[in-house]
Design a protein around this motif. Structure first.
Motif, PDB file in Angstrom:
ATOM      1  N   LEU A  14      -8.137  -5.745   0.700  1.00  0.00           N
ATOM      2  CA  LEU A  14      -8.827  -4.687  -0.049  1.00  0.00           C
ATOM      3  C   LEU A  14     -10.075  -5.228  -0.729  1.00  0.00           C
ATOM      4  O   LEU A  14     -10.146  -6.391  -1.121  1.00  0.00           O
ATOM      5  CB  LEU A  14      -7.893  -4.094  -1.105  1.00  0.00           C
ATOM      6  CG  LEU A  14      -6.572  -3.480  -0.635  1.00  0.00           C
ATOM      7  CD1 LEU A  14      -5.846  -2.839  -1.809  1.00  0.00           C
ATOM      8  CD2 LEU A  14      -6.799  -2.465   0.477  1.00  0.00           C
ATOM      9  N   LYS A  19     -10.105  -0.758  -2.122  1.00  0.00           N
ATOM     10  CA  LYS A  19     -10.256   0.116  -0.962  1.00  0.00           C
ATOM     11  C   LYS A  19     -10.298  -0.710   0.316  1.00  0.00           C
ATOM     12  O   LYS A  19     -10.637  -1.891   0.295  1.00  0.00           O
ATOM     13  CB  LYS A  19     -11.554   0.926  -1.065  1.00  0.00           C
ATOM     14  CG  LYS A  19     -11.709   1.754  -2.339  1.00  0.00           C
ATOM     15  CD  LYS A  19     -10.743   2.913  -2.383  1.00  0.00           C
ATOM     16  CE  LYS A  19     -10.993   3.791  -3.615  1.00  0.00           C
ATOM     17  NZ  LYS A  19     -10.013   4.909  -3.701  1.00  0.00           N
ATOM     18  N   ASP A  48       2.899   3.567  -2.226  1.00  0.00           N
ATOM     19  CA  ASP A  48       1.470   3.261  -2.232  1.00  0.00           C
ATOM     20  C   ASP A  48       1.031   2.619  -0.922  1.00  0.00           C
ATOM     21  O   ASP A  48      -0.056   2.904  -0.409  1.00  0.00           O
ATOM     22  CB  ASP A  48       1.137   2.339  -3.403  1.00  0.00           C
ATOM     23  CG  ASP A  48       1.259   3.037  -4.742  1.00  0.00           C
ATOM     24  OD1 ASP A  48       0.842   4.211  -4.838  1.00  0.00           O
ATOM     25  OD2 ASP A  48       1.786   2.439  -5.687  1.00  0.00           O
ATOM     26  N   ILE A  52      -1.740   3.961   2.053  1.00  0.00           N
ATOM     27  CA  ILE A  52      -2.834   3.170   2.631  1.00  0.00           C
ATOM     28  C   ILE A  52      -2.730   3.160   4.149  1.00  0.00           C
ATOM     29  O   ILE A  52      -3.711   3.384   4.860  1.00  0.00           O
ATOM     30  CB  ILE A  52      -2.813   1.731   2.072  1.00  0.00           C
ATOM     31  CG1 ILE A  52      -3.137   1.741   0.580  1.00  0.00           C
ATOM     32  CG2 ILE A  52      -3.793   0.840   2.827  1.00  0.00           C
ATOM     33  CD1 ILE A  52      -2.943   0.406  -0.115  1.00  0.00           C
ATOM     34  N   SER A  55      -3.551   6.599   5.620  1.00  0.00           N
ATOM     35  CA  SER A  55      -4.978   6.933   5.518  1.00  0.00           C
ATOM     36  C   SER A  55      -5.771   6.323   6.665  1.00  0.00           C
ATOM     37  O   SER A  55      -6.863   6.796   6.999  1.00  0.00           O
ATOM     38  CB  SER A  55      -5.551   6.457   4.180  1.00  0.00           C
ATOM     39  OG  SER A  55      -5.639   5.038   4.143  1.00  0.00           O
TER      40      SER A  55
END
Length: 266
Positions: A14, A19, A48, A52, A55
């Motif tokens: 990340l 991100k 979580d 990720i 997505s």
């Protein structure tokens, strides 16, 4: 050639803004299209990590909560191991009254905290979960996957780590994901143990695994991999105990994706 690519998330894959960049997303998808296996390994809660992964619209293995829960390519739970109830209770009572430390708990799909002082290194924006306050006198200590302690008083956390290791030894696995976050899970699991399970599941040797990390909670999976790569921004203690690991750059520069692009794609 390496066939399993295992990557830590925070401070590794990340960005500093927590991100996955467009470039990194592109490289991950190219690697998967070549038939390589990607494993996300993190101390983060499984919800979580699922967010990720989803997505990115990809199928990967996931080692969540430092190994307390491990998920397969089709999101099936292939391993889980929670803290012993008595050990969980003892750990939580250790710091409950210490105003310099936040005691945080992952239990099933929930996240519990005993205080939310920002000065104690509290970062609620890193999770989709809505935290709840708890008091140990009325708390159910079953099904706890991870207990973690955050503080900006690093000395207190280091002393706490020593106390936990001295008193509980191999009954727990205690490690720092960052200098301000000490994480404790069952001694029967870890990120390295999770990687062994996935390696066995695929029938692929650990020698064919390349692993990336930056924190002390990454140590055992880096140690057992065919190739270990650590970040320029890694914990100094990790650099010292893995002198032969390749230092690849900073997470702010998409260093994992750049390295993988050069190794597998270009």
């Amino acid at each position: 050639m390496y066939r399993i690519i295992t990557v830590d998330l925070d401070g590794t894959l990340l960005s500093p803004q927590n991100k996955i960049t467009k470039y990194t997303k592109k490289i991950i998808k190219l690697l998967l299209s070549k038939g390589l296996y990607v494993v996300f390994a993190s101390g983060r809660h499984h919800i979580d990590m699922m967010y990720i992964r989803d997505s990115l619209n990809i199928k990967i293995f996931m080692i969540t909560s430092n190994g307390a829960k491990i998920y397969g390519l089709d999101n099936q739970l292939i391993f889980e191991n929670d803290l012993n109830i008595d050990i969980a209770s003892n750990l939580i009572y250790l710091t409950h009254l210490d105003s310099d430390i936040i005691t945080q708990v992952y239990q099933n799909d929930h996240w519990y905290i005993n205080n939310s002082k920002i000065k104690n290194n509290f970062c609620p924006s890193l999770s989709l979960l809505q935290y709840q306050y708890f008091h140990p006198d009325t708390f159910n200590f079953s099904k706890i996957s991870k207990i973690f302690f955050t503080s900006n008083n690093f000395k207190k956390l280091f002393n706490l780590e020593k106390h936990i290791i001295d008193s509980l030894d191999k009954k727990v696995h205690a490690s720092f994901s960052s200098p301000g976050c000490l994480e404790v899970i069952s001694g029967k699991t870890s990120k390295g143990f999770g990687l062994k399970i996935i390696s066995n599941n695929l029938g692929i040797s650990l020698k064919e695994c390349i692993t990336f990390g930056n924190g002390m909670n990454d140590y055992d999976m880096l140690k057992i991999s065919g190739k270990a790569c650590i970040m320029e921004n890694s914990d100094l203690r990790l650099k010292n105990i893995l002198p032969h690991a390749e230092v690849i750059g900073n997470n702010k520069d998409d260093s994992v994706a750049v390295f993988l692009n050069k190794m597998f794609i270009i």
